[in-house]
Write an enzyme that holds these catalytic residues in place. Structure first.
Site, short mmCIF file in Angstrom:
data_model
loop_
_atom_site.label_atom_id
_atom_site.label_comp_id
_atom_site.label_asym_id
_atom_site.label_seq_id
_atom_site.Cartn_x
_atom_site.Cartn_y
_atom_site.Cartn_z
N THR A 39 0.81 -1.22 0.00
CA THR A 39 0.00 0.00 0.00
C THR A 39 0.84 1.28 0.00
O THR A 39 0.35 2.34 -0.36
CB THR A 39 -0.94 0.04 1.23
N ASN A 84 -3.19 -12.81 -2.02
CA ASN A 84 -2.84 -12.95 -0.61
C ASN A 84 -3.24 -11.75 0.25
O ASN A 84 -3.56 -11.93 1.43
CB ASN A 84 -1.32 -13.16 -0.51
N SER A 136 -8.75 -18.73 4.86
CA SER A 136 -8.42 -18.82 6.29
C SER A 136 -9.21 -19.98 6.87
O SER A 136 -10.22 -20.40 6.27
CB SER A 136 -8.85 -17.52 6.98
N TYR A 149 -15.01 -10.95 8.42
CA TYR A 149 -13.83 -11.68 7.94
C TYR A 149 -14.25 -13.04 7.38
O TYR A 149 -13.85 -13.43 6.27
CB TYR A 149 -12.84 -11.84 9.09
N SER A 150 -15.09 -13.76 8.13
CA SER A 150 -15.54 -15.08 7.68
C SER A 150 -16.33 -14.98 6.38
O SER A 150 -16.17 -15.82 5.50
CB SER A 150 -16.40 -15.75 8.74
N THR A 152 -15.99 -12.89 4.00
CA THR A 152 -15.06 -12.71 2.86
C THR A 152 -14.28 -13.99 2.59
O THR A 152 -14.03 -14.34 1.45
CB THR A 152 -14.07 -11.55 3.10
N LYS A 153 -13.88 -14.69 3.64
CA LYS A 153 -13.02 -15.86 3.44
C LYS A 153 -13.81 -17.08 2.94
O LYS A 153 -13.26 -17.91 2.22
CB LYS A 153 -12.24 -16.18 4.72
N1 LIG Z 1 -1.72 -14.38 9.91
C1 LIG Z 1 -2.60 -15.32 10.04
O1 LIG Z 1 -2.66 -15.99 11.10
C2 LIG Z 1 -3.55 -15.67 8.94
C3 LIG Z 1 -4.41 -16.74 9.11
C4 LIG Z 1 -5.30 -17.09 8.12
C5 LIG Z 1 -5.33 -16.37 6.95
N2 LIG Z 1 -4.49 -15.30 6.78
C6 LIG Z 1 -4.58 -14.57 5.51
O2 LIG Z 1 -3.30 -14.56 4.91
C7 LIG Z 1 -3.14 -13.36 4.16
C8 LIG Z 1 -1.87 -12.66 4.62
O3 LIG Z 1 -1.97 -12.40 6.01
P1 LIG Z 1 -0.72 -11.86 6.88
O4 LIG Z 1 -0.96 -12.29 8.24
O5 LIG Z 1 0.54 -12.20 6.19
O6 LIG Z 1 -1.01 -10.28 6.78
P2 LIG Z 1 -0.06 -9.02 7.12
O7 LIG Z 1 1.21 -9.45 7.74
O8 LIG Z 1 -0.94 -8.04 7.85
O9 LIG Z 1 0.24 -8.44 5.64
C9 LIG Z 1 -0.84 -8.01 4.87
C10 LIG Z 1 -0.40 -7.68 3.46
O10 LIG Z 1 -1.56 -7.18 2.75
C11 LIG Z 1 -1.30 -5.84 2.31
N3 LIG Z 1 -2.48 -5.00 2.47
C12 LIG Z 1 -3.04 -4.60 3.65
N4 LIG Z 1 -4.06 -3.75 3.41
C13 LIG Z 1 -4.12 -3.61 2.06
C14 LIG Z 1 -4.93 -2.83 1.19
N5 LIG Z 1 -5.86 -1.99 1.64
N6 LIG Z 1 -4.71 -2.90 -0.14
C15 LIG Z 1 -3.76 -3.70 -0.65
N7 LIG Z 1 -2.94 -4.46 0.12
C16 LIG Z 1 -3.13 -4.40 1.46
C17 LIG Z 1 -0.17 -5.33 3.20
O11 LIG Z 1 0.53 -4.29 2.52
P3 LIG Z 1 1.29 -3.10 3.39
O12 LIG Z 1 2.54 -3.71 3.93
O13 LIG Z 1 1.53 -2.03 2.41
O14 LIG Z 1 0.32 -2.71 4.46
C18 LIG Z 1 0.66 -6.59 3.41
O15 LIG Z 1 1.51 -6.81 2.31
C19 LIG Z 1 -4.42 -12.56 4.39
O16 LIG Z 1 -5.30 -12.77 3.31
C20 LIG Z 1 -4.99 -13.13 5.66
O17 LIG Z 1 -6.38 -12.96 5.76
C21 LIG Z 1 -3.61 -14.94 7.74
#
Ligand SMILES: NC(=O)c1ccc[n+]([C@@H]2O[C@H](COP(=O)([O-])OP(=O)(O)OC[C@H]3O[C@@H](n4cnc5c(N)ncnc54)[C@H](OP(=O)(O)O)[C@@H]3O)[C@@H](O)[C@H]2O)c1
Length: 243
Positions: A39, A84, A136, A149-150, A152-153
């Site tokens: 972003t 992602n 998720s 969240y749910s 969307t997922k």
């Molecule tokens: N962490 C978990 O435990 C977990 C579990 C299940 C599913 N997930 C899913 O896995 C994926 C990645 O999660 P994560 O934990 O790695 O997330 P994260 O560390 O918060 O990173 C999120 C990423 O998405 C980008 N992003 C955030 N807001 C955005 C926006 N408005 N427009 C475009 N890009 C945006 C961020 O970019 P910036 O750096 O520029 O903000 C960053 O690159 C997600 O879809 C999440 O729902 C995660």
């Protein structure tokens, strides 16, 4: 089995941090040309000094998404797409804000749909493509405060199933990976240390996942070794949803 992505063009949305960054690093190390999104208008120094092609896009903005989709449509090669980028604002149903609904649907659902539509046109012409949508465990089960969240997922899984059926005959395979609890900024923002400890006791493997444990599954699904797996939801959660 050796996985490599030489001569492949890979897109990872949300590739600046967490799971997305780990996936993007691995694709780069395995020989791909990697486009990542974030972003910030300018990427971090680390990303600037790497071989990544960085695109600034805010999926919360319709205009920004539209411009990014136009950029994708201008490309003539895209072999792998990892949808992602995601956000999670937890709140009881009655306390959810209208903007939480708009923002989470925009980032978690609209973006994967419009990105998939754009890349699938290129992949069909190539007769080759691998798409992985990140859902998720909350796209399989749910909990208090996870309503939007749910929604969307769960929907992301619908995107996978429907697009996989249409695209299979073009050798474009589409799958969902559904992580459990992964140690990233998103998790640290939503869970306290105490909550994380409590969670560990509910996960059969006894700990949260590290981003590489999710990335490894995504790499296989995105590779030439995946020739027959499509439309599936692979849950990478240490056994959490089974208990
Ligand atoms: N962490 C978990 O435990 C977990 C579990 C299940 C599913 N997930 C899913 O896995 C994926 C990645 O999660 P994560 O934990 O790695 O997330 P994260 O560390 O918060 O990173 C999120 C990423 O998405 C980008 N992003 C955030 N807001 C955005 C926006 N408005 N427009 C475009 N890009 C945006 C961020 O970019 P910036 O750096 O520029 O903000 C960053 O690159 C997600 O879809 C999440 O729902 C995660």
């Amino acid at each position: 089995m050796q996985i490599q992505f030489k001569d492949k063009v890979v897109l990872v949305t949300g590739g600046t941090r967490g799971i997305g960054k780990k996936i993007a690093d691995d694709f780069l190390a395995l020989g791909a040309k990697v486009i990542i999104t974030g972003t910030n208008s300018e990427p971090s120094t680390e990303i600037k000094e790497s071989a990544f092609i960085y695109c600034s896009v805010d999926f919360q903005s319709k205009e920004s998404l539209k411009q990014f989709v136009q950029y994708l449509e201008s490309l003539n090669q895209i072999d792998v797409c990892i949808n992602n980028a995601g956000i999670n604002r937890i709140n009881y149903l009655e306390n959810t804000l209208d903007e939480d609904w708009d923002d989470m649907l925009s980032v978690n659902l609209n973006a994967p749909f419009f990105v998939t539509r754009a890349v699938s046109r290129i992949m069909k012409k190539q007769s080759y493509g691998r798409i992985v949508n990140i859902s998720s465990i909350f796209g399989k089960v749910s909990r208090e405060k996870r309503s939007i969240y749910s929604i969307t997922k769960y929907a992301v899984r619908g995107l996978t199933v429907s697009s996989s059926i249409e695209l299979a005959k073009h050798n474009v395979l589409v799958n969902t990976v559904s992580p459990g609890f992964v140690m990233t900024d998103l998790t640290k923002k939503n869970l306290s240390e105490v909550e994380m400890k409590q969670l560990e006791s509910q996960i059969p493997i006894g700990r949260l996942a590290q981003p590489n444990e999710i990335a490894n599954v995504i790499l296989f699904l995105s590779s030439d070794h995946n020739t027959y797996l499509t439309g599936q939801n692979i849950i990478v959660d240490g056994g959490f949803v089974n208990v």
